[in-house]
Motif scaffolding. Structure first.
Motif, PDB file in Angstrom:
ATOM      1  N   THR A  84     -15.217  29.607  31.822  1.00  0.00           N
ATOM      2  CA  THR A  84     -14.954  28.895  33.072  1.00  0.00           C
ATOM      3  C   THR A  84     -15.072  27.399  32.819  1.00  0.00           C
ATOM      4  O   THR A  84     -16.043  26.940  32.226  1.00  0.00           O
ATOM      5  CB  THR A  84     -15.962  29.297  34.175  1.00  0.00           C
ATOM      6  N   VAL A  85     -14.076  26.659  33.264  1.00  0.00           N
ATOM      7  CA  VAL A  85     -14.100  25.195  33.242  1.00  0.00           C
ATOM      8  C   VAL A  85     -13.827  24.769  34.679  1.00  0.00           C
ATOM      9  O   VAL A  85     -12.797  25.117  35.255  1.00  0.00           O
ATOM     10  CB  VAL A  85     -13.048  24.597  32.288  1.00  0.00           C
ATOM     11  N   SER A  86     -14.764  24.028  35.256  1.00  0.00           N
ATOM     12  CA  SER A  86     -14.658  23.665  36.669  1.00  0.00           C
ATOM     13  C   SER A  86     -14.882  22.168  36.840  1.00  0.00           C
ATOM     14  O   SER A  86     -15.795  21.602  36.234  1.00  0.00           O
ATOM     15  CB  SER A  86     -15.705  24.457  37.458  1.00  0.00           C
ATOM     16  N   ASP A  87     -14.059  21.535  37.671  1.00  0.00           N
ATOM     17  CA  ASP A  87     -14.240  20.100  37.931  1.00  0.00           C
ATOM     18  C   ASP A  87     -14.299  19.828  39.426  1.00  0.00           C
ATOM     19  O   ASP A  87     -13.931  20.667  40.242  1.00  0.00           O
ATOM     20  CB  ASP A  87     -13.136  19.270  37.256  1.00  0.00           C
ATOM     21  N   GLY A 104       0.518  22.086  29.964  1.00  0.00           N
ATOM     22  CA  GLY A 104      -0.876  22.367  29.639  1.00  0.00           C
ATOM     23  C   GLY A 104      -1.336  23.690  30.210  1.00  0.00           C
ATOM     24  O   GLY A 104      -2.016  24.474  29.541  1.00  0.00           O
ATOM     25  N   GLN A 105      -0.950  23.961  31.438  1.00  0.00           N
ATOM     26  CA  GLN A 105      -1.325  25.239  32.054  1.00  0.00           C
ATOM     27  C   GLN A 105      -0.659  26.402  31.328  1.00  0.00           C
ATOM     28  O   GLN A 105      -1.296  27.427  31.071  1.00  0.00           O
ATOM     29  CB  GLN A 105      -0.947  25.242  33.528  1.00  0.00           C
ATOM     30  N   ALA A 106       0.601  26.238  30.977  1.00  0.00           N
ATOM     31  CA  ALA A 106       1.309  27.293  30.248  1.00  0.00           C
ATOM     32  C   ALA A 106       0.662  27.524  28.884  1.00  0.00           C
ATOM     33  O   ALA A 106       0.507  28.671  28.440  1.00  0.00           O
ATOM     34  CB  ALA A 106       2.787  26.932  30.091  1.00  0.00           C
ATOM     35  N   ALA A 107       0.244  26.457  28.217  1.00  0.00           N
ATOM     36  CA  ALA A 107      -0.404  26.585  26.906  1.00  0.00           C
ATOM     37  C   ALA A 107      -1.742  27.304  27.019  1.00  0.00           C
ATOM     38  O   ALA A 107      -2.063  28.163  26.184  1.00  0.00           O
ATOM     39  CB  ALA A 107      -0.593  25.205  26.276  1.00  0.00           C
ATOM     40  N   MET A 108      -2.512  26.987  28.061  1.00  0.00           N
ATOM     41  CA  MET A 108      -3.797  27.665  28.243  1.00  0.00           C
ATOM     42  C   MET A 108      -3.593  29.158  28.491  1.00  0.00           C
ATOM     43  O   MET A 108      -4.297  29.992  27.923  1.00  0.00           O
ATOM     44  CB  MET A 108      -4.587  27.022  29.394  1.00  0.00           C
ATOM     45  N   ARG A 109      -2.631  29.497  29.340  1.00  0.00           N
ATOM     46  CA  ARG A 109      -2.341  30.910  29.613  1.00  0.00           C
ATOM     47  C   ARG A 109      -1.896  31.623  28.335  1.00  0.00           C
ATOM     48  O   ARG A 109      -2.309  32.749  28.064  1.00  0.00           O
ATOM     49  CB  ARG A 109      -1.262  31.035  30.685  1.00  0.00           C
ATOM     50  N   THR A 124      -7.762  23.539  44.848  1.00  0.00           N
ATOM     51  CA  THR A 124      -7.497  23.187  46.227  1.00  0.00           C
ATOM     52  C   THR A 124      -7.413  21.673  46.334  1.00  0.00           C
ATOM     53  O   THR A 124      -8.155  20.953  45.658  1.00  0.00           O
ATOM     54  CB  THR A 124      -8.601  23.699  47.176  1.00  0.00           C
ATOM     55  N   LEU A 125      -6.497  21.220  47.123  1.00  0.00           N
ATOM     56  CA  LEU A 125      -6.304  19.794  47.320  1.00  0.00           C
ATOM     57  C   LEU A 125      -7.621  19.157  47.760  1.00  0.00           C
ATOM     58  O   LEU A 125      -8.254  19.619  48.716  1.00  0.00           O
ATOM     59  CB  LEU A 125      -5.214  19.568  48.366  1.00  0.00           C
ATOM     60  N   ARG A 126      -8.062  18.170  47.044  1.00  0.00           N
ATOM     61  CA  ARG A 126      -9.331  17.452  47.251  1.00  0.00           C
ATOM     62  C   ARG A 126     -10.559  18.344  47.072  1.00  0.00           C
ATOM     63  O   ARG A 126     -11.647  17.997  47.498  1.00  0.00           O
ATOM     64  CB  ARG A 126      -9.354  16.769  48.614  1.00  0.00           C
ATOM     65  N   GLY A 127     -10.373  19.504  46.418  1.00  0.00           N
ATOM     66  CA  GLY A 127     -11.486  20.426  46.254  1.00  0.00           C
ATOM     67  C   GLY A 127     -11.773  20.820  44.815  1.00  0.00           C
ATOM     68  O   GLY A 127     -12.567  21.716  44.577  1.00  0.00           O
ATOM     69  N   GLY A 128     -11.119  20.177  43.869  1.00  0.00           N
ATOM     70  CA  GLY A 128     -11.381  20.486  42.473  1.00  0.00           C
ATOM     71  C   GLY A 128     -10.575  21.664  41.956  1.00  0.00           C
ATOM     72  O   GLY A 128      -9.816  22.301  42.685  1.00  0.00           O
ATOM     73  N   THR A 129     -10.760  21.929  40.679  1.00  0.00           N
ATOM     74  CA  THR A 129     -10.023  22.982  39.992  1.00  0.00           C
ATOM     75  C   THR A 129     -10.986  23.802  39.148  1.00  0.00           C
ATOM     76  O   THR A 129     -11.886  23.247  38.512  1.00  0.00           O
ATOM     77  CB  THR A 129      -8.922  22.381  39.102  1.00  0.00           C
ATOM     78  N   THR A 130     -10.789  25.112  39.125  1.00  0.00           N
ATOM     79  CA  THR A 130     -11.567  26.011  38.276  1.00  0.00           C
ATOM     80  C   THR A 130     -10.605  26.863  37.470  1.00  0.00           C
ATOM     81  O   THR A 130      -9.702  27.498  38.028  1.00  0.00           O
ATOM     82  CB  THR A 130     -12.489  26.912  39.111  1.00  0.00           C
ATOM     83  N   ILE A 131     -10.805  26.853  36.165  1.00  0.00           N
ATOM     84  CA  ILE A 131     -10.019  27.652  35.236  1.00  0.00           C
ATOM     85  C   ILE A 131     -10.928  28.752  34.723  1.00  0.00           C
ATOM     86  O   ILE A 131     -12.009  28.475  34.220  1.00  0.00           O
ATOM     87  CB  ILE A 131      -9.501  26.789  34.082  1.00  0.00           C
ATOM     88  N   THR A 132     -10.483  29.997  34.858  1.00  0.00           N
ATOM     89  CA  THR A 132     -11.274  31.136  34.417  1.00  0.00           C
ATOM     90  C   THR A 132     -10.443  32.000  33.488  1.00  0.00           C
ATOM     91  O   THR A 132      -9.326  32.396  33.863  1.00  0.00           O
ATOM     92  CB  THR A 132     -11.738  31.980  35.620  1.00  0.00           C
ATOM     93  N   GLY A 133     -10.981  32.251  32.315  1.00  0.00           N
ATOM     94  CA  GLY A 133     -10.290  33.113  31.359  1.00  0.00           C
ATOM     95  C   GLY A 133     -11.188  34.291  30.999  1.00  0.00           C
ATOM     96  O   GLY A 133     -12.405  34.126  30.872  1.00  0.00           O
TER      97      GLY A 133
END
Length: 137
Positions: A84-87, A104-109, A124-133
């Motif tokens: 998990t990478v969360s900002d 970048g998203q395609a490369a991560m997938r 979410t707009l103004r709510g950050g991003t979380t990437i979960t693999g």
């Protein structure tokens, strides 16, 4: 063609991620913390896929998010590996018409898919991003 990002042989996933994250935080000025890293060895092909994904995720945070803080967690258990990478950045509206995954998203997938895993990106707009693999055992 871009050089493939790999864990340095003999170092393992955990120390490689810690070192990269430390250097990245100093360079970017974005506070970074590690929530968890695997205490045991991760197979090299999986370590390379996860490491390359973390590097790409942090590149995206630095370029696009305007985040002040990012957190990274990588755990390895009976069910497999979870990353998990969360900002806390500006996020984006994924449902926006015409919105396509960037390179970048395609490369991560693709990194996760090549080792049998899946990757989701929630933002979410103004709510950050979380990437979960997740890579099952």
């Amino acid at each position: 063609m871009a050089e493939e990002v790999r864990v340095r042989r003999g170092e393992g996933l955990a120390p490689s991620v810690e070192e990269y994250l430390h250097d990245w935080a100093e360079r970017s000025g974005i506070a970074a913390e590690v929530w968890a890293l695997p205490g045991q060895a991760v197979p090299a092909h999986i370590a390379d896929a996860v490491y390359a994904t973390v590097v790409e995720a942090l590149t995206n945070v630095e370029r696009h998010s305007r985040a002040e803080h990012v957190s990274v967690a990588i755990t390895l258990g009976a069910g497999g590996l979870r990353m998990t990478v969360s900002d806390d950045g500006i996020g984006y509206a994924a449902h926006r018409p015409g919105r396509l995954d960037g390179r970048g998203q395609a490369a991560m997938r693709a990194n996760f898919a090549k080792v049998g895993g899946t990757l989701t990106i929630n933002s979410t707009l103004r709510g950050g991003t979380t990437i979960t693999g997740v890579i099952p055992v």
